[in-house]
Design an enzyme around this catalytic site. Structure first.
Site: not given
Lengths: 430, 430
Positions: A132, A203, A228-229, A389
């Site tokens: 990312f 990560d 927040y995922k 996705r």
């Protein structure tokens, strides 16, 4: 390929699902199938009242007194202990603070502080070419500051590179890739890195709450993750940071704010880091945001009596396998190459499909039909295609949702409706 | 000393106060006189519904779509533009992000990046011996990294030190001191610093929303400030960062997260900073916390038709003068030296009283009576005494509150009740 499941079969799977009640922990909008929990988790039903209490009772009534009386001051450690249960860490090893990007700056600095002491000749940070971007940007900043090199490789080339890794100070990898959903074996890769003499930073943005993680079992060195995922903490929720206890009293990190001081309320003139991972803390804790995050974490801990992350993982794989099979069977007329690993052991909790001709428009048409996934542009090449996705969050995704999502996808593709101009008006999407 | 005002006089002042309606913007607990808005601002009445909407409609219903449809992605700049109106900055010059401590790391790095380019021989960061510790801790970290020296001085010695300041790269000062409430003349000190060839960083933690600030008028270089004190943004609210436009496209800051990238949604491999102050951004914005902060900022902007910060300042000085006078008159039997400047021009929006014998216990006894200020320990010496701090926030503090607070203080001191053991059981207080 498995047998073709009908919608009725999927309803039966839901009825027999031992985790089915966990969905009641969420408030999901009518008419929406939400397959984007890998980007922003859904709203826990408990969150509005919890945050309202934090605002109205704790802040409004308690005012400044709530730092003690409502336990605000201990939130970073208390929430950290809860997240620790999801990622194979022990109480006291993990804290909640700041954002994922800010925490990566801390943990990468921390790892470099140890590498510099133990192996100053090592000058390479090794990472994933497809990591990312924020991870790469933070690493670029620290490389420029410390005279190091950020070298990018791929999962396929990683083992060979580590074998000749006497120059590598730190291996920094996102365990589950945000585009493809490809998952690395943390224990195996950590062992390879350690054999090469390198430290590891993991990560866990797409791992924590999504797949079983065993940081201690893997002997990992440092880790961060996102609130927040899959932790369902709300948009821009605080993130977390971990260090293996063997490093925790030893590492240095440069964001030396007062909350990471050994005695913040002595107001000393000189910085002295707190014991252990509390030295990761910097400014005043984000109390309201952490109140929301705690509700999100609790939705995962509620699965513990039902088998916890192992049970969630089993369902997640069932869901993603079902999706892959259904797409193969029911969208066979369309070119939708699978961009995620078919092997369960290498797949996180999402499935990506390549669609270079009009991925953005296809996703826009799906969203209009109430099926929310997301789109990630690539270089529109075979090596890095545009992606649709779809994230599968076993806490609230049902088997019938997968079936219905594929129905919508097949209709969008069969009808060609995505070719209408209105579906291709791009806006920023996170 | 002024004439002795009675409680009736204070009620009359409140009745005639042109700002009196602004108090209705807040939800304040019954039976409490809150004089700690300099530490944590009170709850705006609009906040619970606004945050509930952000949670339930924007997050719960809108889910990932709200990054665009609810304007989440533009929050840092939109709120920044609002704060800019309070501190003498223009739209586009200020962003909301992260914590005060993290932002100080960015702006100090930014100033150093410019100093290094323009005057690499300058190796000193000059700051206040009595600065809030987190500022000193962050500066210590950056000094260690860059081979610089943090030199501490006092407001009294500042002018002389700047006169011989050819070695000073950056002057970093908190405009209103957190202990004494002493306020520096930003324009004058910035001019002195510039005459010496140094850049200025102003920490506005106790200035923004408390006193008129004119960053552009003062030709200041960099500034940061806090969201949870006079901006009423809630516990741990996000903070802000500003750069003068002459530096904004030029500075470098090391927390190079994806939100500060020139094109975050291109997911480029290489970091390229955004134009202007958006390069201060790092991770994903704290949406829920910013929703609360915006309500707090709005309570100050509501004063604009009534004269804005100038009118608030006039009332703030009336309040603090009244407090000083009342304490002198009604607590004369007790040693309570004024630890804040008597000169209005040098006093922020708080008053501190020295009480070395039992400051903590006196404040605890006051709080039990519903008068909430706070306590800041010193070295218990004459040079740095223990302090009782009282903050005056003209948005919601009434003249009669000041009178009643002094009544409580006089009673606590006259009765000697603070000498009871239970008042001296210390707990951490922020």
């Amino acid at each position: 390929m498995s047998e073709i499941l009908t919608r009725q079969d999927c309803l039966a799977l839901d009825a027999a699902d031992p985790l089915r009640e966990l969905r009641n922990q969420f408030t999901l909008p009518e008419g929406v199938i939400y397959l984007d929990g890998n980007s922003l988790g859904a709203l826990p039903a408990a969150t509005p009242a919890r945050v309202a209490a934090a605002i109205q009772q704790e802040w409004g009534e308690g005012l400044i007194r709530s730092w003690n009386s409502a336990g605000w001051i201990a939130q970073p450690q208390r929430l950290g202990d809860k997240i620790a249960r999801l990622v194979g860490a022990a109480p006291g090893e993990l804290v909640v603070a700041d954002s994922t990007s800010v925490n990566l700056y801390k943990v990468l600095s921390a790892a470099l502080s140890i590498a510099k002491a133990d192996a100053p000749e090592r000058k390479v940070i090794l990472s994933d070419r497809e990591n990312f971007p924020t991870d790469l940007y933070i690493a670029q900043s620290l490389c420029a500051q410390h005279g190091l090199t950020l070298e990018l490789t791929s999962a396929a080339e990683l083992q060979a590179r580590l074998a000749g890794g006497a120059d590598i100070a730190v291996l920094m990898w996102t365990q589950v890739n945000y585009r493809s959903g490809q998952m690395l074996d943390m224990a195996r890769v950590t062992a390879l890195a350690h054999a090469a003499g390198a430290l590891t930073i993991w990560d866990l943005a797409h791992s924590a709450g999504a797949v079983p993680v065993d940081l201690k079992g893997a002997q990992a060195d440092f880790a961060i993750g996102c609130g927040y995922k899959y932790l369902n903490g709300g948009p821009g929720a605080p993130a977390f940071a971990w260090a293996h206890p063997r490093h925790a009293d030893r590492f240095w990190q440069p964001l030396s704010g007062w909350m990471g001081h050994a005695a913040p309320f002595r107001f000393d003139t000189d910085y002295r880091p707190a014991q252990g991972v509390s030295r990761y803390l910097c400014g005043t804790p984000a109390v309201l945001a952490m109140s929301a995050l705690e509700c999100g974490i609790d939705t995962l801990l509620a699965a513990e009596p039902l088998g916890g992350m192992a049970a969630l993982r089993a369902k997640s794989l069932q869901l993603s396998r079902l999706f892959i099979d259904q797409v193969r069977q029911r969208c066979a007329a369309h070119a939708l190459p699978l961009a995620s690993p078919l092997d369960d052991a290498q797949r996180g909790s999402q499935v990506s499909l390549a669609h270079n001709e009009g991925g953005y428009a296809v996703m826009a048409a799906l969203i209009e039909r109430g099926v929310i996934g997301d789109f990630r542009a690539g270089a529109s090449s075979e090596a890095e295609p545009d992606l649709l996705r779809f994230g599968f969050t076993p806490l609230y995704t049902r088997f019938v949702d997968v079936f219905d999502a594929v129905t919508a996808l097949a209709e969008v593709l069969d009808s060609g409706e995505w070719r209408q101009a209105r579906f291709n008006q791009r806006a920023a999407v996170t």
